[in-house]
Design an enzyme around this catalytic site. Sequence first.
Site, PDB file in Angstrom:
ATOM      1  N   ARG A   1      46.612  40.964  44.108  1.00 58.85           N
ATOM      2  CA  ARG A   1      47.230  40.830  45.428  1.00 58.85           C
ATOM      3  C   ARG A   1      47.694  39.402  45.684  1.00 58.85           C
ATOM      4  O   ARG A   1      48.742  39.176  46.257  1.00 58.85           O
ATOM      5  CB  ARG A   1      46.223  41.245  46.503  1.00 58.85           C
ATOM      6  CG  ARG A   1      46.761  41.289  47.917  1.00 58.85           C
ATOM      7  CD  ARG A   1      45.665  41.125  48.951  1.00 58.85           C
ATOM      8  NE  ARG A   1      44.438  41.808  48.598  1.00 58.85           N
ATOM      9  CZ  ARG A   1      44.185  43.067  48.904  1.00 58.85           C
ATOM     10  NH1 ARG A   1      45.054  43.777  49.560  1.00 58.85           N
ATOM     11  NH2 ARG A   1      43.037  43.603  48.554  1.00 58.85           N
ATOM     12  N   TYR A   2      46.900  38.431  45.257  1.00 58.43           N
ATOM     13  CA  TYR A   2      47.213  37.019  45.462  1.00 58.43           C
ATOM     14  C   TYR A   2      47.741  36.455  44.142  1.00 58.43           C
ATOM     15  O   TYR A   2      47.388  36.940  43.060  1.00 58.43           O
ATOM     16  CB  TYR A   2      45.968  36.245  45.884  1.00 58.43           C
ATOM     17  CG  TYR A   2      45.317  36.750  47.151  1.00 58.43           C
ATOM     18  CD1 TYR A   2      45.822  36.410  48.398  1.00 58.43           C
ATOM     19  CD2 TYR A   2      44.192  37.572  47.094  1.00 58.43           C
ATOM     20  CE1 TYR A   2      45.224  36.869  49.563  1.00 58.43           C
ATOM     21  CE2 TYR A   2      43.584  38.028  48.249  1.00 58.43           C
ATOM     22  CZ  TYR A   2      44.098  37.679  49.485  1.00 58.43           C
ATOM     23  OH  TYR A   2      43.500  38.135  50.626  1.00 58.43           O
TER      24      TYR A   2
ATOM     25  N   ARG B   1      44.902  35.023  41.311  1.00 53.70           N
ATOM     26  CA  ARG B   1      43.611  35.646  41.037  1.00 53.70           C
ATOM     27  C   ARG B   1      43.724  37.165  41.046  1.00 53.70           C
ATOM     28  O   ARG B   1      44.593  37.717  41.721  1.00 53.70           O
ATOM     29  CB  ARG B   1      42.557  35.191  42.038  1.00 53.70           C
ATOM     30  CG  ARG B   1      42.939  35.344  43.495  1.00 53.70           C
ATOM     31  CD  ARG B   1      42.147  34.340  44.346  1.00 53.70           C
ATOM     32  NE  ARG B   1      42.412  34.474  45.771  1.00 53.70           N
ATOM     33  CZ  ARG B   1      43.401  33.849  46.397  1.00 53.70           C
ATOM     34  NH1 ARG B   1      44.240  33.097  45.736  1.00 53.70           N
ATOM     35  NH2 ARG B   1      43.551  33.996  47.694  1.00 53.70           N
TER      36      ARG B   1
ATOM     37  N   CYS C   1      26.196  51.099  41.065  1.00 55.08           N
ATOM     38  CA  CYS C   1      25.452  50.069  41.788  1.00 55.08           C
ATOM     39  C   CYS C   1      23.994  50.513  41.838  1.00 55.08           C
ATOM     40  O   CYS C   1      23.719  51.720  41.859  1.00 55.08           O
ATOM     41  CB  CYS C   1      25.949  49.920  43.223  1.00 55.08           C
ATOM     42  SG  CYS C   1      27.692  49.509  43.349  1.00 55.08           S
TER      43      CYS C   1
ATOM     44  N   CYS D   1      25.552  51.068  49.202  1.00 50.83           N
ATOM     45  CA  CYS D   1      25.552  50.592  50.590  1.00 50.83           C
ATOM     46  C   CYS D   1      26.408  51.540  51.422  1.00 50.83           C
ATOM     47  O   CYS D   1      27.559  51.812  51.061  1.00 50.83           O
ATOM     48  CB  CYS D   1      26.133  49.188  50.666  1.00 50.83           C
ATOM     49  SG  CYS D   1      25.482  48.100  49.390  1.00 50.83           S
TER      50      CYS D   1
ATOM     51  N   CYS E   1      29.997  50.530  52.262  1.00 57.03           N
ATOM     52  CA  CYS E   1      30.833  50.055  51.143  1.00 57.03           C
ATOM     53  C   CYS E   1      32.317  50.246  51.424  1.00 57.03           C
ATOM     54  O   CYS E   1      32.759  51.319  51.840  1.00 57.03           O
ATOM     55  CB  CYS E   1      30.455  50.810  49.878  1.00 57.03           C
ATOM     56  SG  CYS E   1      31.393  50.264  48.439  1.00 57.03           S
TER      57      CYS E   1
ATOM     58  N   ARG F   1      34.559  50.253  49.130  1.00 61.81           N
ATOM     59  CA  ARG F   1      35.209  50.913  47.997  1.00 61.81           C
ATOM     60  C   ARG F   1      34.576  52.267  47.727  1.00 61.81           C
ATOM     61  O   ARG F   1      34.522  52.742  46.594  1.00 61.81           O
ATOM     62  CB  ARG F   1      35.086  49.986  46.781  1.00 61.81           C
ATOM     63  CG  ARG F   1      36.312  49.960  45.888  1.00 61.81           C
ATOM     64  CD  ARG F   1      36.276  48.806  44.932  1.00 61.81           C
ATOM     65  NE  ARG F   1      36.753  47.591  45.539  1.00 61.81           N
ATOM     66  CZ  ARG F   1      36.269  46.373  45.297  1.00 61.81           C
ATOM     67  NH1 ARG F   1      35.294  46.205  44.442  1.00 61.81           N
ATOM     68  NH2 ARG F   1      36.773  45.321  45.917  1.00 61.81           N
TER      69      ARG F   1
ATOM     70  N   ASP G   1      35.636  46.796  57.506  1.00 62.73           N
ATOM     71  CA  ASP G   1      36.990  47.322  57.372  1.00 62.73           C
ATOM     72  C   ASP G   1      37.061  48.779  57.829  1.00 62.73           C
ATOM     73  O   ASP G   1      36.127  49.304  58.430  1.00 62.73           O
ATOM     74  CB  ASP G   1      37.508  47.111  55.941  1.00 62.73           C
ATOM     75  CG  ASP G   1      36.589  47.775  54.956  1.00 62.73           C
ATOM     76  OD1 ASP G   1      36.129  48.892  55.261  1.00 62.73           O
ATOM     77  OD2 ASP G   1      36.338  47.209  53.883  1.00 62.73           O
TER      78      ASP G   1
ATOM     79  N   ASP H   1      39.897  41.598  56.624  1.00 63.05           N
ATOM     80  CA  ASP H   1      40.767  41.964  55.511  1.00 63.05           C
ATOM     81  C   ASP H   1      41.779  42.941  56.094  1.00 63.05           C
ATOM     82  O   ASP H   1      41.421  44.060  56.477  1.00 63.05           O
ATOM     83  CB  ASP H   1      39.939  42.604  54.388  1.00 63.05           C
ATOM     84  CG  ASP H   1      40.202  41.961  53.055  1.00 63.05           C
ATOM     85  OD1 ASP H   1      41.389  41.669  52.794  1.00 63.05           O
ATOM     86  OD2 ASP H   1      39.252  41.763  52.288  1.00 63.05           O
TER      87      ASP H   1
HETATM   88  S1  SF4 Z   1      29.053  47.183  48.804  1.00 62.92           S
HETATM   89 FE1  SF4 Z   1      29.742  48.899  47.485  1.00 62.92          FE
HETATM   90  S2  SF4 Z   1      30.239  47.943  45.528  1.00 62.92           S
HETATM   91 FE2  SF4 Z   1      29.001  46.464  46.681  1.00 62.92          FE
HETATM   92  S3  SF4 Z   1      26.889  46.836  45.995  1.00 62.92           S
HETATM   93 FE3  SF4 Z   1      27.204  48.038  47.849  1.00 62.92          FE
HETATM   94  S4  SF4 Z   1      27.864  50.067  47.108  1.00 62.92           S
HETATM   95 FE4  SF4 Z   1      28.103  48.632  45.423  1.00 62.92          FE
END
Ligand code: SF4
Length: 392
Positions: free
Chosen positions: A136-137, A140, A149, A153, A156, A158, A317, A354
Amino acid sequence: MHDLPERDPQAANEPAPSPVARDVLGASPRGIWSDVPDALWNDWRWQQRNRLRTVADVERVVRLTAGEREAIAGTAGAFRMALTPYYASLIDPDDPDCPVRMQAIPRAEELQRHPADLDDPLGEERFMPVAGITHRYPDRVLFYVTHNCPVYCRHCTRKRKVSDPHSAAAHDQIALGLDYIARRPEVRDVLVSGGDPMTLSDERLDQLLGALRRIPHVEVIRLCTRNPVTLPQRFGDETIAMLARHHPVYVHTHFNHPRECTPEAARTLRALADRGLNCANQMVLLKGVNDDAETVRRTNVWLLRQRCRPYYLFQADLAAGISHFRVPVETGLSIMRALRGPVSGMAVPTYVIDAPGGGGKIPLVPDYVESHDDDAVVFTNWQGERYTYPAR
Ligand code: SF4
């Protein structure tokens, strides 16, 4: 705001221990795992193997609400649940609003879709020239290397692909990503991300980082990992030494609350810093977890003591199913205003949003300028006092 467990009196804002005691960090209480020998508890593979994944597993630690049970079943196909015993041991079993529990165990609200929710809130797929690379940038790229993971979380960003085996980054995909980076001399900074790259074996990580390091124009590698929070046992001496062989490597992690500020996490952050693996924290502002200045302050001053710099405070987000975590931007701005002054600027992160759909990070700053004309700029300081500076 939530009370701390007894494990870190400093983070609880109690009198600081003596310098000697500060180095004898001790260990967190292990709850139902108190009989597990140290050798197993401190073995990250044991932690991974013994993760809590089902209602029955979790009910050994906390009494689930009906909403949580429903949400665990309802989210299993889209974004599964997993908790390391270590992270689960940080949960207050008697508090349905425990900030660790909120981050790790699905709640009924997660099943709701808010009208503003987006499947790909940061537009990462839009900026993906080859699978697994977000460019995107200009200088980087983000390199997606795994969908796994230790703990998933609930907030998350993603979650559209993390935990989904169909989103696994196969060897071919990683090779294509490396090839893309090698052909782009403008890419000087690579964020190795996922998922959590520390779920890869040391051998695979070593190969991956080595391949990046052999690309002459890659100056900086950033490892994005929540393992210091959810599985600090992952960073044994050999692993840290391996990471340090690929310097300059920065570690970006994600502490959100003082309950996560344990002796185990402190030891890991200090050990990383000792080997020059500079750590920066990317906190996400979450309703009911850390949406007050005192919680952010306590977490950040603890991080600084472990030589981890508070880097970003992210506005949550628009990922699907996390609207219950989002707070108004005004709350974030008032937290930033409350931090600036009472604590060192070192403990004050940059508050960013973001931009939805892929606009990149936009800093959000409280307004300290009261008026501005051809002659003077009038500011207020952190105490609300007014100061004037010549306009030119
Ligand atoms: S925020 Fe998403 S990618 Fe990051 S550790 Fe937690 S579950 Fe995994």
